[in-house]
Design a protein around this motif. Structure first.
Motif, PDB file in Angstrom:
ATOM      1  N   PRO A 293       0.810  -1.220   0.000  1.00 34.80           N
ATOM      2  CA  PRO A 293       0.000   0.000   0.000  1.00 34.80           C
ATOM      3  C   PRO A 293       0.848   1.279   0.000  1.00 34.80           C
ATOM      4  N   ALA A 294       1.920   1.290   0.767  1.00 31.99           N
ATOM      5  CA  ALA A 294       2.777   2.482   0.811  1.00 31.99           C
ATOM      6  C   ALA A 294       3.376   2.765  -0.560  1.00 31.99           C
ATOM      7  N   VAL A 295       3.813   1.739  -1.248  1.00 32.56           N
ATOM      8  CA  VAL A 295       4.428   1.927  -2.564  1.00 32.56           C
ATOM      9  C   VAL A 295       3.383   2.379  -3.578  1.00 32.56           C
ATOM     10  N   LEU A 296       2.162   1.831  -3.514  1.00 31.53           N
ATOM     11  CA  LEU A 296       1.105   2.287  -4.418  1.00 31.53           C
ATOM     12  C   LEU A 296       0.772   3.758  -4.169  1.00 31.53           C
ATOM     13  N   HIS A 297       0.664   4.148  -2.904  1.00 36.94           N
ATOM     14  CA  HIS A 297       0.393   5.552  -2.584  1.00 36.94           C
ATOM     15  C   HIS A 297       1.519   6.448  -3.094  1.00 36.94           C
ATOM     16  N   LEU A 298       2.746   5.982  -2.978  1.00 40.21           N
ATOM     17  CA  LEU A 298       3.889   6.734  -3.492  1.00 40.21           C
ATOM     18  C   LEU A 298       3.789   6.911  -4.999  1.00 40.21           C
TER      19      LEU A 298
ATOM     20  N   VAL B  82      -6.850  -1.420  -2.992  1.00 35.70           N
ATOM     21  CA  VAL B  82      -5.757  -1.267  -2.029  1.00 35.70           C
ATOM     22  C   VAL B  82      -5.591   0.203  -1.659  1.00 35.70           C
ATOM     23  N   LEU B  83      -5.643   1.093  -2.642  1.00 35.65           N
ATOM     24  CA  LEU B  83      -5.465   2.522  -2.373  1.00 35.65           C
ATOM     25  C   LEU B  83      -6.534   3.064  -1.428  1.00 35.65           C
ATOM     26  N   PHE B  84      -7.750   2.519  -1.512  1.00 37.31           N
ATOM     27  CA  PHE B  84      -8.839   2.995  -0.665  1.00 37.31           C
ATOM     28  C   PHE B  84      -9.108   2.094   0.531  1.00 37.31           C
ATOM     29  N   GLY B  85      -8.153   1.201   0.815  1.00 35.90           N
ATOM     30  CA  GLY B  85      -8.257   0.370   2.016  1.00 35.90           C
ATOM     31  C   GLY B  85      -9.340  -0.696   1.957  1.00 35.90           C
ATOM     32  N   MET B  86      -9.741  -1.085   0.772  1.00 35.12           N
ATOM     33  CA  MET B  86     -10.793  -2.089   0.615  1.00 35.12           C
ATOM     34  C   MET B  86     -10.164  -3.470   0.429  1.00 35.12           C
TER      35      MET B  86
END
Length: 192
Positions: free
Chosen positions: A105-110, A168-172
């Motif tokens: 998730p951290a890498v996707l947000h990055l 994943v980006l929206f925590g689902m």
């Protein structure tokens, strides 16, 4: 006269420092989010000098771009199960494991944050899409060579990867095996 040349070892100190810096960036992104830390904080977390980071990467944005590209492209080899359906299901399961893993998730947000952060970020996004497309095309070309009808790489991105990334980006999460398999099944039903 016997002059000794320095011995370069692949995987030596340089690789170790790079891995430590990459992990420090990933940890800080996960803890604080994009734009909420400095080169000095990355250096302290990685146990290196600020100057080492500037010398090797030049800027924080260049380092962040490299981390995103490296982590998101560090996928296992493209599957070759003997059928397109098997390859797509295996590939989708690999991607799901990567993006829901400890750093996913951290890498996707990055990657998302970088895409809106100027030319270097846009180039990182283009490089990532290009590499993912190349990876998928290998699998799709094999299917065509076996005489199978196959979607194009953009269809795989739109119908399999994008929904997983969004969740994943929206925590689902979690991305259950049934959910991932359903994405592939709908793509195959649509394409065939």
């Amino acid at each position: 006269m016997n002059e000794r040349q320095p011995v370069r070892r692949p995987g030596g100190r340089s690789a170790r420092v790079g891995a430590q810096v990459h992990q420090a960036v990933t940890d800080l992104i996960g803890e604080r989010g994009y734009g909420n830390f400095t080169v000095g904080e990355v250096a302290a977390r990685a146990g290196v000098a600020d100057s080492s980071i500037y010398r090797r990467w030049g800027s924080l944005e260049a380092l962040l771009s490299e981390v995103a590209l490296t982590r998101l492209n560090a996928q296992s080899p493209m599957p070759d199960t003997g059928s397109l359906a098997g390859d797509l299901r295996t590939y989708a399961a690999q991607v799901a494991r990567e993006i829901t893993g400890p750093d996913g998730p951290a890498v996707l947000h990055l990657a998302v944050a970088l895409s809106g952060s100027g030319e270097l970020g846009r180039q990182a996004g283009a490089d990532l899409r290009s590499e993912r497309t190349r990876q998928m095309q290998v699998m799709l070309d094999r299917a065509h060579a076996r005489g199978e009808q196959a979607p194009d790489a953009l269809d795989v991105l739109d119908h399999v990867l994008a929904p997983m990334y969004i969740r994943v980006l929206f925590g689902m999460v979690p991305l259950t095996p049934d959910y991932v398999d359903g994405l592939v099944g709908r793509l195959l039903d649509r394409a065939l």
